[in-house]
Design a protein around this motif. Sequence first.
Motif, PDB file in Angstrom:
ATOM      1  N   GLN A 175      44.872  33.800  41.055  1.00  0.00           N
ATOM      2  CA  GLN A 175      43.409  33.886  40.983  1.00  0.00           C
ATOM      3  C   GLN A 175      42.903  34.951  41.957  1.00  0.00           C
ATOM      4  OE1 GLN A 175      41.576  29.964  41.375  1.00  0.00           O
ATOM      5  NE2 GLN A 175      43.420  29.079  40.495  1.00  0.00           N
ATOM      6  N   GLY A 176      43.456  34.948  43.171  1.00  0.00           N
ATOM      7  CA  GLY A 176      43.062  35.944  44.163  1.00  0.00           C
ATOM      8  C   GLY A 176      43.365  37.348  43.698  1.00  0.00           C
ATOM      9  N   ARG A 177      44.520  37.525  43.070  1.00  0.00           N
ATOM     10  CA  ARG A 177      44.898  38.852  42.585  1.00  0.00           C
ATOM     11  C   ARG A 177      43.930  39.344  41.515  1.00  0.00           C
ATOM     12  NH1 ARG A 177      49.535  42.265  42.883  1.00  0.00           N
ATOM     13  NH2 ARG A 177      48.851  44.119  41.773  1.00  0.00           N
ATOM     14  N   ARG A 178      43.531  38.454  40.620  1.00  0.00           N
ATOM     15  CA  ARG A 178      42.559  38.851  39.588  1.00  0.00           C
ATOM     16  C   ARG A 178      41.236  39.254  40.217  1.00  0.00           C
ATOM     17  NH1 ARG A 178      42.453  34.895  34.589  1.00  0.00           N
ATOM     18  NH2 ARG A 178      41.197  36.613  33.832  1.00  0.00           N
ATOM     19  N   LEU A 179      40.784  38.492  41.217  1.00  0.00           N
ATOM     20  CA  LEU A 179      39.539  38.825  41.903  1.00  0.00           C
ATOM     21  C   LEU A 179      39.678  40.123  42.687  1.00  0.00           C
ATOM     22  CD1 LEU A 179      38.688  35.226  43.111  1.00  0.00           C
ATOM     23  CD2 LEU A 179      37.316  36.593  41.514  1.00  0.00           C
ATOM     24  N   PHE A 180      40.822  40.323  43.322  1.00  0.00           N
ATOM     25  CA  PHE A 180      41.079  41.551  44.086  1.00  0.00           C
ATOM     26  C   PHE A 180      41.003  42.761  43.162  1.00  0.00           C
ATOM     27  CE2 PHE A 180      43.608  44.729  46.270  1.00  0.00           C
ATOM     28  CZ  PHE A 180      43.292  44.544  47.607  1.00  0.00           C
ATOM     29  N   GLU A 181      41.656  42.666  42.009  1.00  0.00           N
ATOM     30  CA  GLU A 181      41.637  43.777  41.050  1.00  0.00           C
ATOM     31  C   GLU A 181      40.240  44.029  40.501  1.00  0.00           C
ATOM     32  OE1 GLU A 181      44.686  42.715  38.267  1.00  0.00           O
ATOM     33  OE2 GLU A 181      46.288  43.320  39.648  1.00  0.00           O
ATOM     34  N   ALA A 182      39.400  42.997  40.493  1.00  0.00           N
ATOM     35  CA  ALA A 182      38.004  43.153  40.049  1.00  0.00           C
ATOM     36  C   ALA A 182      37.109  43.600  41.205  1.00  0.00           C
ATOM     37  CB  ALA A 182      37.493  41.840  39.462  1.00  0.00           C
ATOM     38  N   LYS A 183      37.725  43.908  42.348  1.00  0.00           N
ATOM     39  CA  LYS A 183      37.015  44.355  43.549  1.00  0.00           C
ATOM     40  C   LYS A 183      36.055  43.300  44.112  1.00  0.00           C
ATOM     41  CE  LYS A 183      37.201  49.327  42.443  1.00  0.00           C
ATOM     42  NZ  LYS A 183      38.543  49.463  42.294  1.00  0.00           N
ATOM     43  N   GLU A 184      36.367  42.046  43.874  1.00  0.00           N
ATOM     44  CA  GLU A 184      35.610  40.926  44.442  1.00  0.00           C
ATOM     45  C   GLU A 184      36.409  40.410  45.640  1.00  0.00           C
ATOM     46  OE1 GLU A 184      34.274  38.052  41.549  1.00  0.00           O
ATOM     47  OE2 GLU A 184      34.180  39.615  40.005  1.00  0.00           O
ATOM     48  N   TYR A 185      36.394  41.215  46.695  1.00  0.00           N
ATOM     49  CA  TYR A 185      37.305  40.999  47.816  1.00  0.00           C
ATOM     50  C   TYR A 185      36.999  39.736  48.622  1.00  0.00           C
ATOM     51  CZ  TYR A 185      38.504  45.776  46.619  1.00  0.00           C
ATOM     52  OH  TYR A 185      38.887  46.904  45.933  1.00  0.00           O
TER      53      TYR A 185
END
Length: 140
Positions: free
Chosen positions: A49-59
């Motif tokens: 989940q974190g990786r998906r958010l990271f890739e969406a720039k939702e750091y």
Amino acid sequence: MVKAIFRRLAEASLLAQTAIATVMAAAVLVYLLPASDSFIDLWLTPDQQGRRLFEAKEYEAAAERFEDLRWRANAQYRAGDYAEAASSWSRVGDAVGFYNRGNAHMRAFEYSRAIGAYELAVAEAPDYREAEENLALARY
């Protein structure tokens, strides 16, 4: 209407019955889950989940999800939360962790702390050129 569904279900093949039962179970599951995060928790690990958010720039959101300390620290750094990033990197006891902690301190204008972190990185890995260069910049 319900009688018609059950009548057709009884007439359907086993494969069709299985498919219909699966769809109905999924619909019930979605209905019973209180929040959308609960549904995603069933399918993805916190790090996924974190990786998906990271890739969406939702750091910021990514940093909250990650269990992996390095990924969490990277997300905190990208979110501009340099104090938290430095704190997270301080729990990684290798040259890369020291180097990245130094980078977080530099971004927070904490030069003496950055120097200490870069010195640890260079001591741990003497050929770590980036750490040596950043140490020289921090001392400047």
